[in-house]
Design a protein around this motif. Structure first.
Motif, PDB file in Angstrom:
ATOM      1  N   ALA A   1       0.831  -1.209   0.000  1.00  0.00           N
ATOM      2  CA  ALA A   1       0.000   0.000   0.000  1.00  0.00           C
ATOM      3  C   ALA A   1       0.864   1.256   0.000  1.00  0.00           C
ATOM      4  O   ALA A   1       0.549   2.232  -0.693  1.00  0.00           O
ATOM      5  N   LEU A   2       1.954   1.247   0.759  1.00  0.00           N
ATOM      6  CA  LEU A   2       2.870   2.399   0.755  1.00  0.00           C
ATOM      7  C   LEU A   2       3.456   2.621  -0.640  1.00  0.00           C
ATOM      8  O   LEU A   2       3.518   3.755  -1.121  1.00  0.00           O
ATOM      9  N   ALA A   3       3.878   1.535  -1.281  1.00  0.00           N
ATOM     10  CA  ALA A   3       4.472   1.647  -2.614  1.00  0.00           C
ATOM     11  C   ALA A   3       3.448   2.140  -3.637  1.00  0.00           C
ATOM     12  O   ALA A   3       3.756   2.994  -4.476  1.00  0.00           O
ATOM     13  N   LEU A   4       2.218   1.627  -3.573  1.00  0.00           N
ATOM     14  CA  LEU A   4       1.191   2.069  -4.516  1.00  0.00           C
ATOM     15  C   LEU A   4       0.839   3.536  -4.285  1.00  0.00           C
ATOM     16  O   LEU A   4       0.683   4.307  -5.237  1.00  0.00           O
ATOM     17  N   TYR A   5       0.744   3.947  -3.025  1.00  0.00           N
ATOM     18  CA  TYR A   5       0.466   5.353  -2.726  1.00  0.00           C
ATOM     19  C   TYR A   5       1.570   6.245  -3.311  1.00  0.00           C
ATOM     20  O   TYR A   5       1.294   7.238  -3.975  1.00  0.00           O
ATOM     21  N   ARG A   6       2.823   5.865  -3.064  1.00  0.00           N
ATOM     22  CA  ARG A   6       3.939   6.675  -3.573  1.00  0.00           C
ATOM     23  C   ARG A   6       3.985   6.674  -5.095  1.00  0.00           C
ATOM     24  O   ARG A   6       4.328   7.676  -5.712  1.00  0.00           O
ATOM     25  N   LEU A   7       3.635   5.567  -5.728  1.00  0.00           N
ATOM     26  CA  LEU A   7       3.581   5.509  -7.180  1.00  0.00           C
ATOM     27  C   LEU A   7       2.511   6.463  -7.704  1.00  0.00           C
ATOM     28  O   LEU A   7       2.744   7.208  -8.659  1.00  0.00           O
ATOM     29  N   ARG A   8       1.339   6.460  -7.070  1.00  0.00           N
ATOM     30  CA  ARG A   8       0.270   7.369  -7.497  1.00  0.00           C
ATOM     31  C   ARG A   8       0.659   8.831  -7.270  1.00  0.00           C
ATOM     32  O   ARG A   8       0.329   9.699  -8.078  1.00  0.00           O
ATOM     33  N   CYS A   9       1.382   9.118  -6.198  1.00  0.00           N
ATOM     34  CA  CYS A   9       1.883  10.483  -5.961  1.00  0.00           C
ATOM     35  C   CYS A   9       2.824  10.907  -7.082  1.00  0.00           C
ATOM     36  O   CYS A   9       2.726  12.025  -7.604  1.00  0.00           O
ATOM     37  N   GLU A  10       3.728  10.006  -7.431  1.00  0.00           N
ATOM     38  CA  GLU A  10       4.701  10.286  -8.480  1.00  0.00           C
ATOM     39  C   GLU A  10       3.991  10.552  -9.810  1.00  0.00           C
ATOM     40  O   GLU A  10       4.339  11.476 -10.538  1.00  0.00           O
ATOM     41  N   GLU A  11       2.993   9.744 -10.131  1.00  0.00           N
ATOM     42  CA  GLU A  11       2.259   9.899 -11.379  1.00  0.00           C
ATOM     43  C   GLU A  11       1.463  11.199 -11.410  1.00  0.00           C
ATOM     44  O   GLU A  11       1.397  11.868 -12.443  1.00  0.00           O
ATOM     45  N   ALA A  12       0.860  11.578 -10.289  1.00  0.00           N
ATOM     46  CA  ALA A  12       0.004  12.761 -10.245  1.00  0.00           C
ATOM     47  C   ALA A  12       0.813  14.049 -10.185  1.00  0.00           C
ATOM     48  O   ALA A  12       0.371  15.086 -10.688  1.00  0.00           O
ATOM     49  N   GLY A  13       1.977  13.999  -9.573  1.00  0.00           N
ATOM     50  CA  GLY A  13       2.784  15.215  -9.431  1.00  0.00           C
ATOM     51  C   GLY A  13       2.018  16.293  -8.696  1.00  0.00           C
ATOM     52  O   GLY A  13       1.312  16.030  -7.721  1.00  0.00           O
ATOM     53  N   ASP A  14       2.101  17.507  -9.177  1.00  0.00           N
ATOM     54  CA  ASP A  14       1.439  18.649  -8.533  1.00  0.00           C
ATOM     55  C   ASP A  14      -0.083  18.569  -8.591  1.00  0.00           C
ATOM     56  O   ASP A  14      -0.764  19.240  -7.819  1.00  0.00           O
ATOM     57  N   ASP A  15      -0.630  17.748  -9.494  1.00  0.00           N
ATOM     58  CA  ASP A  15      -2.088  17.623  -9.585  1.00  0.00           C
ATOM     59  C   ASP A  15      -2.704  17.008  -8.331  1.00  0.00           C
ATOM     60  O   ASP A  15      -3.902  17.112  -8.109  1.00  0.00           O
ATOM     61  N   ALA A  16      -1.895  16.365  -7.513  1.00  0.00           N
ATOM     62  CA  ALA A  16      -2.400  15.754  -6.276  1.00  0.00           C
ATOM     63  C   ALA A  16      -2.477  16.754  -5.131  1.00  0.00           C
ATOM     64  O   ALA A  16      -3.036  16.453  -4.084  1.00  0.00           O
ATOM     65  N   LEU A  17      -1.936  17.971  -5.336  1.00  0.00           N
ATOM     66  CA  LEU A  17      -1.807  18.928  -4.237  1.00  0.00           C
ATOM     67  C   LEU A  17      -2.641  20.181  -4.451  1.00  0.00           C
ATOM     68  O   LEU A  17      -2.867  20.611  -5.583  1.00  0.00           O
ATOM     69  N   THR A  18      -3.051  20.765  -3.322  1.00  0.00           N
ATOM     70  CA  THR A  18      -3.731  22.066  -3.357  1.00  0.00           C
ATOM     71  C   THR A  18      -2.683  23.166  -3.497  1.00  0.00           C
ATOM     72  O   THR A  18      -1.477  22.897  -3.466  1.00  0.00           O
ATOM     73  N   ALA A  19      -3.131  24.396  -3.570  1.00  0.00           N
ATOM     74  CA  ALA A  19      -2.217  25.538  -3.634  1.00  0.00           C
ATOM     75  C   ALA A  19      -1.382  25.654  -2.352  1.00  0.00           C
ATOM     76  O   ALA A  19      -0.293  26.236  -2.362  1.00  0.00           O
ATOM     77  N   ASP A  20      -1.875  25.078  -1.251  1.00  0.00           N
ATOM     78  CA  ASP A  20      -1.145  25.082   0.024  1.00  0.00           C
ATOM     79  C   ASP A  20      -0.273  23.841   0.184  1.00  0.00           C
ATOM     80  O   ASP A  20       0.204  23.552   1.287  1.00  0.00           O
ATOM     81  N   PHE A  21      -0.093  23.091  -0.886  1.00  0.00           N
ATOM     82  CA  PHE A  21       0.739  21.880  -0.900  1.00  0.00           C
ATOM     83  C   PHE A  21       0.223  20.780   0.025  1.00  0.00           C
ATOM     84  O   PHE A  21       0.981  19.985   0.554  1.00  0.00           O
ATOM     85  N   GLU A  22      -1.087  20.731   0.202  1.00  0.00           N
ATOM     86  CA  GLU A  22      -1.748  19.653   0.924  1.00  0.00           C
ATOM     87  C   GLU A  22      -2.378  18.720  -0.108  1.00  0.00           C
ATOM     88  O   GLU A  22      -2.750  19.157  -1.195  1.00  0.00           O
ATOM     89  N   PRO A  23      -2.495  17.429   0.215  1.00  0.00           N
ATOM     90  CA  PRO A  23      -3.142  16.523  -0.739  1.00  0.00           C
ATOM     91  C   PRO A  23      -4.585  16.964  -1.015  1.00  0.00           C
ATOM     92  O   PRO A  23      -5.327  17.291  -0.091  1.00  0.00           O
ATOM     93  N   ARG A  24      -4.962  16.989  -2.290  1.00  0.00           N
ATOM     94  CA  ARG A  24      -6.322  17.349  -2.671  1.00  0.00           C
ATOM     95  C   ARG A  24      -7.276  16.263  -2.198  1.00  0.00           C
ATOM     96  O   ARG A  24      -7.045  15.072  -2.441  1.00  0.00           O
ATOM     97  N   PRO A  25      -8.362  16.620  -1.511  1.00  0.00           N
ATOM     98  CA  PRO A  25      -9.295  15.614  -0.972  1.00  0.00           C
ATOM     99  C   PRO A  25      -9.830  14.642  -2.017  1.00  0.00           C
ATOM    100  O   PRO A  25      -9.927  13.443  -1.756  1.00  0.00           O
ATOM    101  N   GLU A  26     -10.164  15.133  -3.204  1.00  0.00           N
ATOM    102  CA  GLU A  26     -10.701  14.232  -4.229  1.00  0.00           C
ATOM    103  C   GLU A  26      -9.630  13.257  -4.722  1.00  0.00           C
ATOM    104  O   GLU A  26      -9.926  12.102  -5.039  1.00  0.00           O
ATOM    105  N   TRP A  27      -8.383  13.701  -4.777  1.00  0.00           N
ATOM    106  CA  TRP A  27      -7.296  12.806  -5.160  1.00  0.00           C
ATOM    107  C   TRP A  27      -7.092  11.746  -4.073  1.00  0.00           C
ATOM    108  O   TRP A  27      -6.954  10.562  -4.368  1.00  0.00           O
ATOM    109  N   VAL A  28      -7.086  12.166  -2.811  1.00  0.00           N
ATOM    110  CA  VAL A  28      -6.942  11.228  -1.693  1.00  0.00           C
ATOM    111  C   VAL A  28      -8.064  10.190  -1.717  1.00  0.00           C
ATOM    112  O   VAL A  28      -7.822   8.993  -1.548  1.00  0.00           O
ATOM    113  N   ASP A  29      -9.298  10.631  -1.957  1.00  0.00           N
ATOM    114  CA  ASP A  29     -10.429   9.689  -2.002  1.00  0.00           C
ATOM    115  C   ASP A  29     -10.251   8.650  -3.102  1.00  0.00           C
ATOM    116  O   ASP A  29     -10.542   7.465  -2.907  1.00  0.00           O
ATOM    117  N   SER A  30      -9.767   9.083  -4.253  1.00  0.00           N
ATOM    118  CA  SER A  30      -9.541   8.171  -5.371  1.00  0.00           C
ATOM    119  C   SER A  30      -8.460   7.139  -5.029  1.00  0.00           C
ATOM    120  O   SER A  30      -8.621   5.939  -5.268  1.00  0.00           O
TER     121      SER A  30
END
Length: 190
Positions: free
Chosen positions: A138-167
């Motif tokens: 699960a840690l590896a898959l989460y980090r892989l998805r972070c890598e793939e999403a790049g900045d699209d996973a983050l808000t302007a405050d550099f927090e994970p976007r809730p809709e991305w986290v839910d997905s």
């Protein structure tokens, strides 16, 4: 995708026999199975195999080969300078991975993984759920998805976007059950 496939995207994996264990305590079967099935080894350097690093947007998560796992308990199980045991550290805990000084701990009594911030143990640990293979997957898959999403996973405050986290939460639960839910909680809410 299985855990070995996911971890091998970040570094070499190969089965590692229980005989590689250098510890003063018996190697728990669950950890032996993790190293046989997943086997994070990494690249060979001057000091041997370096382990596998799961890159992150903060600290990386480090997985060490089985031959070096006992040595890496320093600072958790015993004082790295004096070699004196840390009295508060439960004897059934083995740190399997770490993110900075944050510890992903296997509890040999419950056969499940825990998470602790530095200095928080044993009073303030967070159960993740699942065993080593599911949690590391699960840690590896989460980090892989972070890598793939790049900045699209983050808000302007550099927090994970809730809709991305839910997905990502949905995908991790489908792949790894309660361990997936626990990993998302640890990585996004603590």
């Amino acid at each position: 995708m299985n855990t070995r496939e996911l971890v091998s995207r970040f570094g070499a994996c190969t089965p590692q026999p229980a005989s590689d264990w250098q510890g003063d305590i018996p190697l728990p079967d669950e950890i032996a199975r993790f190293y046989q099935e997943v086997g994070p080894l990494g690249e060979h350097g001057r000091k041997g195999y370096q382990g596998v690093t799961l890159p992150g947007d903060g600290n990386d998560i480090y997985l060490v080969p089985l031959a070096g796992l006992w040595k890496e308990q320093a600072g958790y199980r015993w004082d790295g300078r004096t070699r004196e045991p840390i009295d508060e550290w439960p004897s059934q805990w083995i740190v399997l991975a770490w993110e900075g000084a944050d510890a992903y701990i296997f509890d040999a009594e419950t056969k499940s993984m825990l998470f602790a911030l530095p200095g928080a143990w044993p009073d303030d640990v967070h159960p993740i759920g699942g065993g080593p293979t599911e949690v590391v997957g699960a840690l590896a898959l989460y980090r892989l998805r972070c890598e793939e999403a790049g900045d699209d996973a983050l808000t302007a405050d550099f927090e994970p976007r809730p809709e991305w986290v839910d997905s990502v939460r949905k995908e991790l639960i489908e792949e790894f059950g309660p361990a997936g839910e626990g990993v998302v909680k640890i990585l996004t809410e603590i």
